[in-house]
Structure formats: structure tokens, C-alpha cells
Design an enzyme around this catalytic site. Sequence first.
Site, mmCIF file in Angstrom:
data_model
loop_
_atom_site.group_PDB
_atom_site.id
_atom_site.type_symbol
_atom_site.label_atom_id
_atom_site.label_comp_id
_atom_site.label_asym_id
_atom_site.label_seq_id
_atom_site.Cartn_x
_atom_site.Cartn_y
_atom_site.Cartn_z
ATOM 1 N N TRP B 320 0.191 -1.095 0.165
ATOM 2 C CA TRP B 320 0.293 0.167 0.078
ATOM 3 C C TRP B 320 0.705 1.136 0.386
ATOM 4 O O TRP B 320 0.670 1.961 -0.629
ATOM 5 C CB TRP B 320 -1.043 0.047 1.263
ATOM 6 C CG TRP B 320 -1.684 1.694 1.240
ATOM 7 C CD1 TRP B 320 -2.781 1.696 0.788
ATOM 8 C CD2 TRP B 320 -1.287 2.579 2.110
ATOM 9 N NE1 TRP B 320 -3.508 2.350 1.361
ATOM 10 C CE2 TRP B 320 -2.341 3.115 1.753
ATOM 11 C CE3 TRP B 320 -0.316 2.785 2.554
ATOM 12 C CZ2 TRP B 320 -2.180 4.830 2.061
ATOM 13 C CZ3 TRP B 320 -0.414 4.338 3.305
ATOM 14 C CH2 TRP B 320 -1.123 5.267 3.429
ATOM 15 N N HIS B 321 1.925 1.063 0.971
ATOM 16 C CA HIS B 321 2.428 2.433 1.066
ATOM 17 C C HIS B 321 3.446 2.468 -0.152
ATOM 18 O O HIS B 321 3.903 3.937 -0.589
ATOM 19 C CB HIS B 321 3.356 2.445 2.077
ATOM 20 C CG HIS B 321 3.479 2.161 3.584
ATOM 21 N ND1 HIS B 321 2.899 1.642 3.963
ATOM 22 C CD2 HIS B 321 3.232 3.643 4.104
ATOM 23 C CE1 HIS B 321 2.624 2.254 5.350
ATOM 24 N NE2 HIS B 321 2.474 2.924 5.529
ATOM 25 N N GLY B 322 3.521 1.532 -1.108
ATOM 26 C CA GLY B 322 4.361 2.276 -2.705
ATOM 27 C C GLY B 322 4.714 0.662 -2.941
ATOM 28 O O GLY B 322 5.033 -0.201 -2.677
ATOM 29 N N PHE B 479 2.389 8.441 -1.272
ATOM 30 C CA PHE B 479 1.417 6.575 -1.601
ATOM 31 C C PHE B 479 0.103 6.969 -2.328
ATOM 32 O O PHE B 479 -0.871 6.407 -1.467
ATOM 33 C CB PHE B 479 1.346 6.286 0.190
ATOM 34 C CG PHE B 479 3.124 5.969 0.624
ATOM 35 C CD1 PHE B 479 4.256 5.811 -0.786
ATOM 36 C CD2 PHE B 479 3.787 6.707 1.652
ATOM 37 C CE1 PHE B 479 5.360 6.499 0.245
ATOM 38 C CE2 PHE B 479 4.958 6.388 2.661
ATOM 39 C CZ PHE B 479 5.439 6.448 1.099
#
Lengths: 356, 479
Positions: B320-322, B479
Site C-alpha cells: 500500500w505504501h508504494g 502513497f
Amino acid sequence: MKYVIARLLLLFVIVVSSLLLVDTLYRQQYNLEYPSMGPLWKHPPIVEPYEIVKVGNSHADDGITFEFYNLRGLELAGVAQRFRFDRVLLQQYENQIADDAIILIDVSHISFSHRKADQSDGMQGNYYGRVSPFLIPDLKVSDYLQTTVAPFIRSGYAWRKAYSDEVRERIAAEEKWIDPLEATASSEPKEIPFKETKEYFTYVDSIEYELAHPRKIPRASYVDNMNFIFNKWYHTEEFDPQYFAYNRRELEKLIAYCLRQNWRPVLITIPVTSILEEGLLDDYKQIYLYDNLAQTDTQGVEYIDFTTRTDFTDNMTFFSNADHLNERGRIVFSYLLLQELVERGYVGPEVDGYRQ
Amino acid sequence: MLFNSFHFYVFIVLVLGLYWSIPKKWQWVLLLASSYFFYMSWEPRYAVLIFLTTLVSYLCALAIDRYRQQRTLFLALGAAVNLGVLFVFKYFNFFFNSLQNFTQYFEIGMPVPTLSLLLPVGISFYTFQTVSYVVDVYRGTQKPEKHFGYFALFVSFFPQLVAGPIERAENLLPQLKAPHWFDREQVVSGIKLFALGLFKKVVIADNLAVVVDTVFTSLPEYKGLSLILAILLFSWQIYCDFSGYTDMARGVARILGVNLVENFNHPYTATSITDFWRRWHMSLSRWFRDYLYIPLGGNRQGLSRTALNLFIVFALCGLWHGAAWTFVLWGALHGVVMAIERIGMHVWSRKFQIPAVVSMAYTYGVVLASWVLFRAQNLADAAYIYRYALSGAKNFWRPDYIWATLNQVFGTNQLEMAIVLACLAMISAWEFGALDFGIRRWPRVWGQPVVRWTFYSVAVVLIFLLGQTEIQEFIYFQF
């Protein structure tokens, strides 16, 4: 609500006073004057308006001097300056430029491929304090206000930067320092640099002699710089053929603006070293310069190309690096330019200060 | 339009002026228009995307409520559209490039498509918010919102649109529907919270970033303590950057009369990684807990299944963060450590008490080690840091080595060194309670207006003096 606003105002006064105090200390330490705000609108008319003006990027900035022209000259070229900002500067000075003035518009190898100067690249900052904020396109309002109206709020940053520069210079000086014993121990003969004097180059005979007998300097010293420029022009986002159409339109607008003001624009290309020309791809000049000029509506304005003067481009003593003229080059090139202007009838021979 | 930009200050003053002047029944219209304007200041085209996401989620929720028989179908449709948009814009190239690398490894040539799309700001945040809304309606814990305007405002509410906190409809929607009057206490507390966030961002995070970026852009020049120092500074940089943004978002919302959820609670005082995730980006942790971990079975299906669930959830949390393997590994590392902690708790549960200082040191050490993966540009950089961070460890205690390290990292600029170390001291004191609670422990002193005004004035002056004039983006915006 009054309660909140009153307290915010009190905080504002305390903070501004503190920042002014810090700013004063900073300016005292570095002997800096408080900057003026600069013009809010176009400059007013003057008694003796300018008769010749140059605009363009660093090639024109380094390459042209009106020192030996018997005309009132105005130099408006600057580093990385695009056609759009050429027009902005001319608008700023339009009341001070005479009717019939010659406007030298530098069209260099990179002019058409140069990225549009928008808010992201900080180009606008070069014109704060020099040009009215109402004339600067895509003005970063906050940046402008911090730089010209309330520079004291940046004093913390400025102080740190000044100190940081000092540290960097000190380190650089320490790295360059050579042990005197080692230096004297070296028995290799030192090359004595050629001594330049400006007076020597103001003699027409000397200039003509210099052009006829190009002084050779080892090409190796320019190759690194040539590679740097090659990479910059071909491999950075700063320059790209996708900007051709935009820059052609901007040049057309610039020419149209000059003609509307009853000025006489002239397009010129200032020479670069033959080393750079050879280092670029064969069709570079054709694609990046000539094809674009052919597709631009130049509205009858003349174009003078000095890049074909091999007597100039082969003489490395005229250049500070692969694509910029040095002081010698500037004087000699401005002489060549003046001869062209006389020959084409833009000015009379009396303008030639080189022969006086 | 960043919270720390001049444009935002002009924008918010205008919005607030209008907000308290117009009839209360039109406040939501103003907020909705302002939110879309705020979002379009990045890239106008992507307003279409957020509008479509909003429309689909709105219609799916209504359909789930109305057509009970087909509600699973509409849930799937809502989730698929929202997560599909996220996949296309954020993960498409990552997925196909990884697939290509995988097939190339086995010498199978496979052409893959690539999309040249700009990642819309905040897409990960607002898609998760809309997904949670559709799922809540499906579960019956949330009534579908009939008013499209209110719902659109719930998705796009500008203070939390681009970097959270990820809100639930049950908390945010009723507040957005309510009329709001000027409330002095609320406004003053909102301004203070915003200023605190701004201080964390421009004074601490941005100053630490200078050193961190210097080291990470030329890694091979650094070894040993320099690398450890850079990671340590990064741990505080990202904390101040993100929690600073959250404070600003919550401060602006509070001025408008809306209370957003807490997102941070002194995460570096956590005594385990499990505890860390109860304190770091809490709105995201809760989202993964409620919409992924519990549906996967949570901790109800035995120890090994719990460990697997934790691993899956945190690997996806990393993703989800990257869209990069470094983020996946970062999340997976947290998942593995949490699984080990869970097993450890089961095996040695409460047989002996570990001192809090030791637990905190262990947690911070693990978090620090994992930040390497988060910050590194690629796996090779991360591997370099892991390999060389302890080079010359026997010298780490020597003052001359420490001094040489500091001089290398700061380029002998002792002024910058002092500023950064002061920032580090300030935020550490804040985090571990000395500053936050210490001052308030002496109400007699804090009650003096001179003390409070001096404190506020110095903080604001420092924002101007130490704030980098080149406006820095917030890390979590990517993000």
C-alpha cells in the site's frame, strides 16, 4: 472572533519584530544593504533613450558588448533566458528604448529546445526586483513577496546559506593548498599564460590579425566541457525537441512585439567552438536551429549566422569554455557584429568606436 | 497546494471567511467546492477520477441497501472499481515489470504493457476510505448516505484528502452534515495543532531531510556510523513529516469544527512491534485490521494461521505504501516480527517481565532496521546499508570517530550540525514526554501568559528562521 484575531495580530507583531532583529544582525555581519522592492510597473521614459539592445541567454550575455559602439546600449541578456523573458524585459524598458532602436535577438543552438520557464524551475527569481511583478509570467507570488517585499523572513535561510558557502569555500581552499616545498621541488617547466590587455584588442589591426592567425590551445582542455554540454543538451529534461513549437511561437511573438514598437529586431547566432560543433551530432544545428528558423514566421527580420566563421570558431583563445565567449572573444565578436550591422545599413560607420 | 505553502494560507483564509459568513445550510457546498479546488490544484484531470470513484461507491452502497439479494455483487463491484483504479494508477507497471523480470529469469521472453500515468495524489487514501464505506454498508454497520453532496464531501474533504487520516463514514459524515458556528476554543486549539504540525514539518523534518538526502543520494561514500546516523535521522524525519501533516490536517479540520481521528500516539515509545502499529498511522492499522485481518480469520484460527495472517496483512500494508519490492519487504519484515512476537507471547507468556526500557529499545531497533528498506531507492541500496552499517563497529564509542563521522555527514558545517542535533533533541524530548508533559506538569509556570507567549513566539520565529525556503513535499503524498 475578535479575541482570536487580536491574539494572532499580537503574535504577528512579536514575530515580525524578532525576524527584523535577526535580519539586521545578519545584514550587519555580511555588510548587506536592505534590498529595494524594485519596479512595480514599466520604467518611465528617459531623456536619452537606448539605441541598441541585446536580449538572449548566456551566449549573448557573455558574447556581446556595446563598449566600443557609439550608441546608447542596453544589455538585457541573462543566463538561461528564454524568448518569453526577452519579451518581458523589453516590456519593462519599452519606454526607455528609442524608436528605430536595434534589438539584437540571440537565437542560439539551444533556444528552441529550451523547456518553458514555469513555476517549477525558479527562473522567475532572476527577475525579481528588476521587472515589475505584473509582467513576470507564472509569478510565484509567495517567492516574490519573500524576496522583495519582506526579505527579512528569509534571513534565517540566507544566513545559513552564507555560512554554508563560507565553509565550502574554506574546504575548497584547503583542498587546493599545495605544500610550498613540494611545489618548489617540481622541476617541470611551467607554461606561462598569455597576458591579455583589453587595449590591445581594441585595435582593429590586432583583431584582424588575430582572426587571420587563430591561436591554438590544446583541444583536450575543452573536451570535458564539450561532453558536459553535450549531455546537458541531449540528456536532461531541460532541453528537448518537444519544446520546439512553443519556442517558435514565443520567438514570433517577440519579433511581432518589437515591430509593433517600431524597433528593428535582428536575429543573430553567436559562435561556439568548433570543438563543440564537431562533438554534437552532425545534424544538430540543422534540426535544432535552422529547421526551426525556417518554420518560424520571422516577419521579414534578418538573420545573421556567425557560427560559420571558422576564423572565429577555431580560435580557442576567444572562449572561456566550449560554448561561451570570454572577454577577448566578446570584444572581437562585437567587432564582427558591428561590421555586419554597418554593411547591412542598420548603423552608419560613425558608430564604430573600435577605430577611434 | 501543500499545507506549508503560501497558496494554502491564502486559500484557507478565504475559505474560513466564507465558511463563517454564509448560511449554515450551504457550508457543505462551500467545503465540497473548496475540496475539489484544493485537489485540482495538483492536477485538474484527476478530479474526474475522484468524482467517478465517489459516484460508483455512492451507487453501490445504495444498491447494497436496496437490493439485499444481490448485495454481494454490488459489494464486489464497488470494491473492484475502487481497488481497480488504485491498481491501474499505482500498481500496473510494478506488477507487469515484476512479471517480466520473473519470466526473464527463466529465459522466457514476454512483452509487457506499460502505462505512463502520473500517480494521482492521495489515491491510496481516498480509495481505502470509499472501500471501507461500501463494506460498512454491506455489513450493516453504516447506513448508506442518500445525499450525494454529503457523500462527495466525505470522500474529498480537503484537510484529510491527500494523506489521511483515513476516516470512517460513522465519524466523519455526521460532522460534515452538522452546521458549524465559530467556536473560539475549537479554533484556538485548531490553530495550535496546525502550528505544531507546521513546526514538526518545516523545522524538524525538513532539516533532518537535508542530511538524510545527502547520505542516501551518494551511499557508497558512507559506511559505519554515518549510515546508522542517516537512518536514525530518517526515522525522526518520517515521523515528523507524517505526524506533522496529520496535525496540520486535524488542526484545519478542527478550525472548521470537524474532529478527525488521531493517527499517531508516540510510536517510538512502543514496547513491541504490535504496540508500534497501535501507535503509528493508526487509521491505516485499523483499516487493515477491520477489513483484512479479521476477515482472514484474525487470531481465531490457531497460532500458525494467525502468524500467516499477520504476514499477509503487513506485506500488503507495505505494498500500500508504494509499488516497489522495498516496501513489500518492509511490510513483510514487520509481519514476520509480529508473528514471532505472537508466538513468543504464546510460549513464554508472562513468565517474566521485560523492563519497558529494554522493550522500547528492541522495538526502536527493529523499526530502525526496517526503515532502511522504506527509504532505500532499491534493494541493492538497502543491501549496501545492511552490509556496511556496522563496519568499524569497535570504533563507534570513540569520540574522535564520532566527531569524524559528524564532520563527514555535515561537510564540517558545524552550524548545520548544531541545528540538526538540536532538532533531534527537541523531537526526542517531545516523543519521550519530557517536553510535552513536562511543561504542563508545572501549571503555575505554564499558566503565566509571558511563558506561554514566549513559547509560542519562539516556535513561530523558528518556523521562519529554520524552515527551508524551498517548500518540501510531504513524504506520504507519494502513497
